[in-house]
Structures are given as C-alpha cells and as structure tokens.
Write a protein that holds these residues in place. Structure first.
Motif, PDB file in Angstrom:
ATOM      1  N   ALA A  65       0.843  -1.198   0.000  1.00 27.32           N
ATOM      2  CA  ALA A  65       0.000   0.000   0.000  1.00 27.32           C
ATOM      3  C   ALA A  65       0.878   1.248   0.000  1.00 27.32           C
ATOM      4  N   THR A  66       0.418   2.265  -0.692  1.00 28.40           N
ATOM      5  CA  THR A  66       1.141   3.543  -0.703  1.00 28.40           C
ATOM      6  C   THR A  66       0.178   4.676  -1.034  1.00 28.40           C
ATOM      7  N   ARG A  67       0.478   5.847  -0.523  1.00 31.68           N
ATOM      8  CA  ARG A  67      -0.300   7.039  -0.858  1.00 31.68           C
ATOM      9  C   ARG A  67       0.339   7.806  -2.002  1.00 31.68           C
ATOM     10  N   THR A  68       1.653   7.569  -2.239  1.00 34.56           N
ATOM     11  CA  THR A  68       2.388   8.331  -3.251  1.00 34.56           C
ATOM     12  C   THR A  68       3.251   7.416  -4.120  1.00 34.56           C
ATOM     13  N   LEU A  69       3.614   7.913  -5.292  1.00 31.05           N
ATOM     14  CA  LEU A  69       4.608   7.285  -6.166  1.00 31.05           C
ATOM     15  C   LEU A  69       5.481   8.412  -6.715  1.00 31.05           C
ATOM     16  N   THR A  70       6.772   8.296  -6.500  1.00 24.99           N
ATOM     17  CA  THR A  70       7.702   9.312  -6.978  1.00 24.99           C
ATOM     18  C   THR A  70       8.651   8.683  -7.987  1.00 24.99           C
ATOM     19  N   ALA A  71       8.718   9.273  -9.184  1.00 21.78           N
ATOM     20  CA  ALA A  71       9.563   8.745 -10.254  1.00 21.78           C
ATOM     21  C   ALA A  71      10.984   9.280 -10.133  1.00 21.78           C
ATOM     22  N   ILE A  72      11.943   8.370 -10.300  1.00 23.25           N
ATOM     23  CA  ILE A  72      13.368   8.710 -10.278  1.00 23.25           C
ATOM     24  C   ILE A  72      14.030   7.982 -11.439  1.00 23.25           C
ATOM     25  N   VAL A  73      14.943   8.663 -12.123  1.00 20.48           N
ATOM     26  CA  VAL A  73      15.671   8.077 -13.245  1.00 20.48           C
ATOM     27  C   VAL A  73      17.166   8.199 -12.984  1.00 20.48           C
ATOM     28  N   GLY A  93       4.378  10.034  -9.920  1.00 19.10           N
ATOM     29  CA  GLY A  93       3.937   8.837 -10.619  1.00 19.10           C
ATOM     30  C   GLY A  93       2.441   8.609 -10.539  1.00 19.10           C
ATOM     31  N   CYS A  94       1.791   9.142  -9.515  1.00 24.86           N
ATOM     32  CA  CYS A  94       0.334   8.976  -9.390  1.00 24.86           C
ATOM     33  C   CYS A  94      -0.398   9.650 -10.545  1.00 24.86           C
ATOM     34  N   LYS A  95       0.175  10.711 -11.098  1.00 22.85           N
ATOM     35  CA  LYS A  95      -0.445  11.421 -12.213  1.00 22.85           C
ATOM     36  C   LYS A  95      -0.354  10.635 -13.521  1.00 22.85           C
ATOM     37  N   LYS A  96       0.494   9.608 -13.579  1.00 23.53           N
ATOM     38  CA  LYS A  96       0.661   8.802 -14.795  1.00 23.53           C
ATOM     39  C   LYS A  96      -0.262   7.574 -14.808  1.00 23.53           C
ATOM     40  N   LEU A  97      -0.953   7.307 -13.696  1.00 22.19           N
ATOM     41  CA  LEU A  97      -1.817   6.129 -13.599  1.00 22.19           C
ATOM     42  C   LEU A  97      -3.049   6.315 -14.478  1.00 22.19           C
ATOM     43  N   THR A  98      -3.413   5.257 -15.218  1.00 23.74           N
ATOM     44  CA  THR A  98      -4.556   5.351 -16.128  1.00 23.74           C
ATOM     45  C   THR A  98      -5.752   4.531 -15.677  1.00 23.74           C
ATOM     46  N   ASN A  99      -5.558   3.591 -14.764  1.00 22.35           N
ATOM     47  CA  ASN A  99      -6.680   2.745 -14.338  1.00 22.35           C
ATOM     48  C   ASN A  99      -6.947   2.852 -12.842  1.00 22.35           C
ATOM     49  N   ALA A 100      -6.239   3.729 -12.152  1.00 21.15           N
ATOM     50  CA  ALA A 100      -6.381   3.846 -10.694  1.00 21.15           C
ATOM     51  C   ALA A 100      -5.924   5.233 -10.265  1.00 21.15           C
ATOM     52  N   LYS A 101      -6.134   5.514  -8.999  1.00 21.71           N
ATOM     53  CA  LYS A 101      -5.644   6.752  -8.395  1.00 21.71           C
ATOM     54  C   LYS A 101      -4.972   6.391  -7.085  1.00 21.71           C
ATOM     55  N   CYS A 102      -4.031   7.200  -6.669  1.00 22.04           N
ATOM     56  CA  CYS A 102      -3.423   7.011  -5.351  1.00 22.04           C
ATOM     57  C   CYS A 102      -4.427   7.457  -4.304  1.00 22.04           C
ATOM     58  N   PRO A 103      -4.502   6.795  -3.159  1.00 25.36           N
ATOM     59  CA  PRO A 103      -3.607   5.749  -2.647  1.00 25.36           C
ATOM     60  C   PRO A 103      -3.865   4.389  -3.308  1.00 25.36           C
ATOM     61  N   LEU A 104      -2.827   3.545  -3.289  1.00 22.88           N
ATOM     62  CA  LEU A 104      -2.895   2.210  -3.873  1.00 22.88           C
ATOM     63  C   LEU A 104      -2.935   1.149  -2.788  1.00 22.88           C
ATOM     64  N   ALA A 105      -3.638   0.065  -3.072  1.00 19.73           N
ATOM     65  CA  ALA A 105      -3.732  -1.068  -2.144  1.00 19.73           C
ATOM     66  C   ALA A 105      -2.646  -2.091  -2.496  1.00 19.73           C
ATOM     67  N   PRO A 106      -2.243  -2.923  -1.537  1.00 19.88           N
ATOM     68  CA  PRO A 106      -1.278  -3.972  -1.866  1.00 19.88           C
ATOM     69  C   PRO A 106      -1.864  -4.934  -2.897  1.00 19.88           C
ATOM     70  N   ASN A 107      -1.023  -5.374  -3.839  1.00 15.93           N
ATOM     71  CA  ASN A 107      -1.392  -6.316  -4.900  1.00 15.93           C
ATOM     72  C   ASN A 107      -2.410  -5.758  -5.895  1.00 15.93           C
ATOM     73  N   GLN A 108      -2.575  -4.448  -5.932  1.00 23.08           N
ATOM     74  CA  GLN A 108      -3.468  -3.819  -6.893  1.00 23.08           C
ATOM     75  C   GLN A 108      -2.787  -3.785  -8.261  1.00 23.08           C
ATOM     76  N   SER A 135       7.525   4.335  -3.392  1.00 31.51           N
ATOM     77  CA  SER A 135       6.284   4.442  -2.631  1.00 31.51           C
ATOM     78  C   SER A 135       6.562   5.285  -1.391  1.00 31.51           C
ATOM     79  N   ASP A 136       5.645   5.271  -0.447  1.00 35.16           N
ATOM     80  CA  ASP A 136       5.837   5.995   0.814  1.00 35.16           C
ATOM     81  C   ASP A 136       7.043   5.472   1.588  1.00 35.16           C
ATOM     82  N   THR A 137       7.339   4.167   1.438  1.00 37.89           N
ATOM     83  CA  THR A 137       8.332   3.538   2.309  1.00 37.89           C
ATOM     84  C   THR A 137       9.515   2.868   1.610  1.00 37.89           C
ATOM     85  N   ALA A 138       9.427   2.633   0.303  1.00 38.74           N
ATOM     86  CA  ALA A 138      10.490   1.882  -0.373  1.00 38.74           C
ATOM     87  C   ALA A 138      10.379   2.051  -1.887  1.00 38.74           C
ATOM     88  N   ILE A 139      11.306   1.431  -2.609  1.00 31.20           N
ATOM     89  CA  ILE A 139      11.184   1.381  -4.063  1.00 31.20           C
ATOM     90  C   ILE A 139      10.123   0.335  -4.382  1.00 31.20           C
TER      91      ILE A 139
END
Length: 152
Positions: A65-73, A93-108, A135-139
């Motif tokens: 689960a996460t409330r955020t997604l941050t893109a890094i290159v 990264g949440c703005k790039k989602l096409t089938n969901a919105k943040c927050p995300l559930a585990p295994n979604q 995510s909020d806590t890890a890659i």
C-alpha cells in the motif's frame, strides 16, 4: 489435421509477441513491470531521441500500500551513475496512472502511461537507464533498460 492447422496458426500469432518483447533488467529492489511498452522500441538497446519525449505504457502490481509514487531516473554511462533530474511535472507517478488513483492497495494491478523528457548533454552514447517508482516507504517498481541516446 484440423488441430495441426490450428496449432500452426496460433504459433504464427504468438511468435511476434515473444520475439518483440522488450528485454528489461531487474534492479536490486522493487518489482519489475508485468508489461512495458516504449514507443518505437521493441528490443534493446532502445534508440531514444535527445531533446524529445520518451512515450511509455507500463503495467505492474503494487507490492504494498502507498499514498504516493515518486519517479526517479538514473543513467549509467561508462560505469558512472548519473541521477537525472526529472522536471517536477514528471516526478509524481500517481499522475501517470490510467486505471487507478493514489492511494494504492497492496497487490493492486496498475497501468501507467505517459511521457518522459530526454535531455542529455551528449548524443550517440550507450546508457543503461534505471527507472524507479518510490512508494511511501520503499522502491515499489524498478527496471533497467539498455538504450542509445541519439540526436533528436
């Protein structure tokens, strides 16, 4: 005989998908996308045009689960790791989602599409590009791909 014809037809349709699949490499942490499409690239190394946007579509399963997604290159050139500073509008990264919105559930199951600007001080160089979604806590998601930066 009918079964053999059906098998041959099925193989003919499957071969392009298997042969054209883009080879991606695993990172030290984070899950791999279950599907990745980069416009104009069916096999590595991908030619990416300097000064243009790289268009992509990715699918993955959120590992937690996460409330955020941050893109890094991170680009690796001749053994050196260079952190590429994405413009602010491409970091969320949440703005790039096409089938969901943040927050995300585990295994979604997640789908994301968008564009990433390619801005390199030099062209005609081979790079290994690492894309991370934190995510909020890890890659959460991470993959690497071989590419060649070409003149735009």
């Amino acid at each position: 005989m009918v079964q053999m014809k059906f098998l041959l037809i099925a193989v003919c349709f499957l071969i392009p998908d298997v042969m054209g699949e883009l080879a991606i490499q695993k990172c030290k942490s984070g899950v791999l996308p279950t599907k990745l499409i980069i416009d104009g690239c069916s096999q590595a190394p991908c030619a990416i045009a300097n000064g243009h946007n790289l268009k992509f579509h990715a699918e993955f399963v959120a590992p937690h689960a996460t409330r955020t997604l941050t893109a890094i290159v991170i680009a690796r050139v001749a053994g050196f790791a260079i952190h590429y500073e994405l413009p602010e509008e491409h970091r969320d990264g949440c703005k790039k989602l096409t089938n969901a919105k943040c927050p995300l559930a585990p295994n979604q199951r997640i789908e994301a599409s968008g564009e990433v600007p390619v801005e390199s001080p030099i062209s005609n160089v081979m790079v290994n590009v690492e894309f991370q979604l934190h995510s909020d806590t890890a890659i959460a998601v991470c993959f690497r791909i071989d590419a060649k930066v070409v003149k735009g």
